[in-house]
Motif scaffolding. Structure first.
Motif, PDB file in Angstrom:
ATOM      1  N   SER A 132     -17.647  28.455  45.753  1.00  0.00           N
ATOM      2  CA  SER A 132     -16.960  28.982  46.933  1.00  0.00           C
ATOM      3  C   SER A 132     -17.307  30.458  47.036  1.00  0.00           C
ATOM      4  O   SER A 132     -16.974  31.242  46.143  1.00  0.00           O
ATOM      5  N   SER A 133     -17.968  30.853  48.112  1.00  0.00           N
ATOM      6  CA  SER A 133     -18.355  32.251  48.267  1.00  0.00           C
ATOM      7  C   SER A 133     -17.137  33.165  48.288  1.00  0.00           C
ATOM      8  O   SER A 133     -17.184  34.304  47.801  1.00  0.00           O
ATOM      9  N   LEU A 134     -16.017  32.666  48.829  1.00  0.00           N
ATOM     10  CA  LEU A 134     -14.809  33.488  48.919  1.00  0.00           C
ATOM     11  C   LEU A 134     -14.251  33.801  47.529  1.00  0.00           C
ATOM     12  O   LEU A 134     -13.944  34.960  47.214  1.00  0.00           O
ATOM     13  N   LEU A 135     -14.136  32.773  46.693  1.00  0.00           N
ATOM     14  CA  LEU A 135     -13.595  33.003  45.354  1.00  0.00           C
ATOM     15  C   LEU A 135     -14.568  33.786  44.482  1.00  0.00           C
ATOM     16  O   LEU A 135     -14.155  34.649  43.702  1.00  0.00           O
ATOM     17  N   LEU A 136     -15.859  33.502  44.610  1.00  0.00           N
ATOM     18  CA  LEU A 136     -16.839  34.262  43.832  1.00  0.00           C
ATOM     19  C   LEU A 136     -16.815  35.738  44.221  1.00  0.00           C
ATOM     20  O   LEU A 136     -16.895  36.620  43.362  1.00  0.00           O
ATOM     21  N   ALA A 137     -16.695  36.010  45.516  1.00  0.00           N
ATOM     22  CA  ALA A 137     -16.624  37.393  45.975  1.00  0.00           C
ATOM     23  C   ALA A 137     -15.367  38.075  45.454  1.00  0.00           C
ATOM     24  O   ALA A 137     -15.409  39.226  44.992  1.00  0.00           O
ATOM     25  N   LEU A 138     -14.246  37.373  45.510  1.00  0.00           N
ATOM     26  CA  LEU A 138     -12.992  37.934  45.007  1.00  0.00           C
ATOM     27  C   LEU A 138     -13.079  38.202  43.517  1.00  0.00           C
ATOM     28  O   LEU A 138     -12.656  39.264  43.033  1.00  0.00           O
ATOM     29  N   MET A 139     -13.639  37.264  42.777  1.00  0.00           N
ATOM     30  CA  MET A 139     -13.799  37.436  41.334  1.00  0.00           C
ATOM     31  C   MET A 139     -14.623  38.673  41.011  1.00  0.00           C
ATOM     32  O   MET A 139     -14.307  39.429  40.086  1.00  0.00           O
ATOM     33  N   GLY A 140     -15.700  38.871  41.765  1.00  0.00           N
ATOM     34  CA  GLY A 140     -16.626  39.957  41.463  1.00  0.00           C
ATOM     35  C   GLY A 140     -16.254  41.293  42.066  1.00  0.00           C
ATOM     36  O   GLY A 140     -16.896  42.307  41.768  1.00  0.00           O
ATOM     37  N   SER A 141     -15.223  41.320  42.909  1.00  0.00           N
ATOM     38  CA  SER A 141     -14.897  42.547  43.640  1.00  0.00           C
ATOM     39  C   SER A 141     -14.128  43.576  42.836  1.00  0.00           C
ATOM     40  O   SER A 141     -14.220  44.782  43.084  1.00  0.00           O
ATOM     41  N   GLY A 142     -13.326  43.113  41.892  1.00  0.00           N
ATOM     42  CA  GLY A 142     -12.434  44.028  41.184  1.00  0.00           C
ATOM     43  C   GLY A 142     -11.167  44.316  41.972  1.00  0.00           C
ATOM     44  O   GLY A 142     -10.342  45.131  41.543  1.00  0.00           O
ATOM     45  N   LEU A 143     -10.983  43.661  43.113  1.00  0.00           N
ATOM     46  CA  LEU A 143      -9.784  43.855  43.926  1.00  0.00           C
ATOM     47  C   LEU A 143      -8.701  42.874  43.477  1.00  0.00           C
ATOM     48  O   LEU A 143      -8.906  42.077  42.574  1.00  0.00           O
ATOM     49  N   ASN A 144      -7.544  42.940  44.104  1.00  0.00           N
ATOM     50  CA  ASN A 144      -6.399  42.146  43.654  1.00  0.00           C
ATOM     51  C   ASN A 144      -6.628  40.650  43.839  1.00  0.00           C
ATOM     52  O   ASN A 144      -6.702  40.161  44.967  1.00  0.00           O
ATOM     53  N   GLY A 145      -6.701  39.929  42.728  1.00  0.00           N
ATOM     54  CA  GLY A 145      -6.876  38.485  42.784  1.00  0.00           C
ATOM     55  C   GLY A 145      -5.564  37.725  42.686  1.00  0.00           C
ATOM     56  O   GLY A 145      -5.558  36.502  42.703  1.00  0.00           O
ATOM     57  N   GLN A 146      -4.437  38.447  42.591  1.00  0.00           N
ATOM     58  CA  GLN A 146      -3.129  37.809  42.528  1.00  0.00           C
ATOM     59  C   GLN A 146      -2.561  37.537  43.915  1.00  0.00           C
ATOM     60  O   GLN A 146      -1.759  36.640  44.110  1.00  0.00           O
ATOM     61  N   SER A 147      -2.975  38.348  44.887  1.00  0.00           N
ATOM     62  CA  SER A 147      -2.508  38.186  46.265  1.00  0.00           C
ATOM     63  C   SER A 147      -3.669  38.495  47.196  1.00  0.00           C
ATOM     64  O   SER A 147      -4.206  39.609  47.173  1.00  0.00           O
ATOM     65  N   PHE A 148      -4.063  37.516  48.002  1.00  0.00           N
ATOM     66  CA  PHE A 148      -5.208  37.717  48.896  1.00  0.00           C
ATOM     67  C   PHE A 148      -5.083  36.800  50.099  1.00  0.00           C
ATOM     68  O   PHE A 148      -4.363  35.802  50.069  1.00  0.00           O
ATOM     69  N   ALA A 149      -5.782  37.150  51.181  1.00  0.00           N
ATOM     70  CA  ALA A 149      -5.749  36.358  52.408  1.00  0.00           C
ATOM     71  C   ALA A 149      -7.126  36.361  53.043  1.00  0.00           C
ATOM     72  O   ALA A 149      -7.797  37.401  53.087  1.00  0.00           O
ATOM     73  N   PHE A 150      -7.536  35.186  53.539  1.00  0.00           N
ATOM     74  CA  PHE A 150      -8.824  35.055  54.218  1.00  0.00           C
ATOM     75  C   PHE A 150      -8.588  34.944  55.712  1.00  0.00           C
ATOM     76  O   PHE A 150      -7.763  34.140  56.162  1.00  0.00           O
ATOM     77  N   HIS A 151      -9.329  35.719  56.495  1.00  0.00           N
ATOM     78  CA  HIS A 151      -9.101  35.790  57.932  1.00  0.00           C
ATOM     79  C   HIS A 151     -10.279  35.286  58.769  1.00  0.00           C
ATOM     80  O   HIS A 151     -10.259  35.434  59.989  1.00  0.00           O
TER      81      HIS A 151
END
Length: 250
Positions: A132-151
């Motif tokens: 999943s490009s969304l989860l891979l991007a979130l994993m690699g971003s260093g941003l908050n993975g506990q709370s996120f939203a896709f728009h």
């Protein structure tokens, strides 16, 4: 007895020189084996799905010749009343696969309504593991993975897009929530410029491109740093490449 609707992941793209044995690093062997057994598929595009099946068949012999596999199309132009017909093989007891054009089905993908309808008919739905490009991007971003939203896609109109970005940044600030979005690849530069121009200087922006490919790139920095890059024309190598954009207000 009805069949099972398998949610079949696809790669996020294939390099021209990629050998079939590298497929296992993206799609698990068991998932490849199940995918190769499908006689009925529901896909966004039949032509590209046949190309993927041809590639898959180099590692796992297909149960049927590609031309004998029934591929029905489901995309943004498919009317709602056509969904029942797509489930016909499942109602007759056959297993079928819903396959995405890239990544996993029903996530940033038109297949969700079909999955919901399958549940309404009591058809077993079995999601299979894949990228999943969304989860891979979130994993690699260093941003908050506990709370996120896709728009999904933001408005293409510049004024409306700026308004939406500011709204999402305020939400991100209040909820400490990472915001994710995608863009038509040829508009990637415009999206990055919009984020850099309309977010606060200390907000973090991540640009994740060509995930799982040899050309993969994930870059996270502040808005201030991105503005300097944009001004100096030091943009990521993301023109016409699938990219996920993420930001988190500080």
């Amino acid at each position: 007895m009805t069949g099972t609707l398998f949610l079949i992941p696809n790669t996020l793209g294939l390099n021209q020189d990629q050998a079939p044995d590298l497929l296992a690093s993206i799609i698990p062997e068991t998932v490849q084996s199940i995918s190769a057994q499908m006689g009925f598929l529901i896909a966004e595009n039949a032509k590209t799905t046949r190309a993927y099946l041809k590639f898959l068949g180099q590692r796992h012999p297909l149960r049927l010749p590609i031309q004998a596999i029934q591929i029905s199309e489901l995309n943004i132009n498919t009317p709602a009343h056509a969904l029942e017909g797509l489930l016909a093989p499942l109602k007759q007891g056959h297993d079928a696969g819903l396959i995405s054009e890239a990544g996993v089905p029903a996530v940033a993908d038109p297949g969700a309504n079909l999955v919901r309808l399958a549940h309404q008919h009591g058809i077993q739905v079995r999601p299979l593991v894949g990228p999943s490009s969304l989860l891979l991007a979130l994993m690699g971003s260093g941003l908050n993975g506990q709370s996120f939203a896709f728009h999904g896609y933001l408005p293409t109109d510049a004024a409306l897009r700026a308004k939406r970005i500011k709204e999402l940044e305020e939400r991100s600030r209040k909820e400490k929530q990472t915001q994710l979005m995608i863009e038509t690849p040829y508009r990637n530069t415009a999206m990055l410029e919009a984020l850099a121009n309309h977010c606060q200087g200390n907000s973090l922006i991540c640009v994740a491109t060509d995930l799982t490919l040899h050309s993969e790139s994930i870059q996270t920095m502040t808005v201030t740093e991105w503005k300097k890059r944009v001004a100096a024309n030091q943009l990521p190598d993301f023109h016409k490449k699938p990219t996920v954009f993420l930001f988190l207000a500080q």
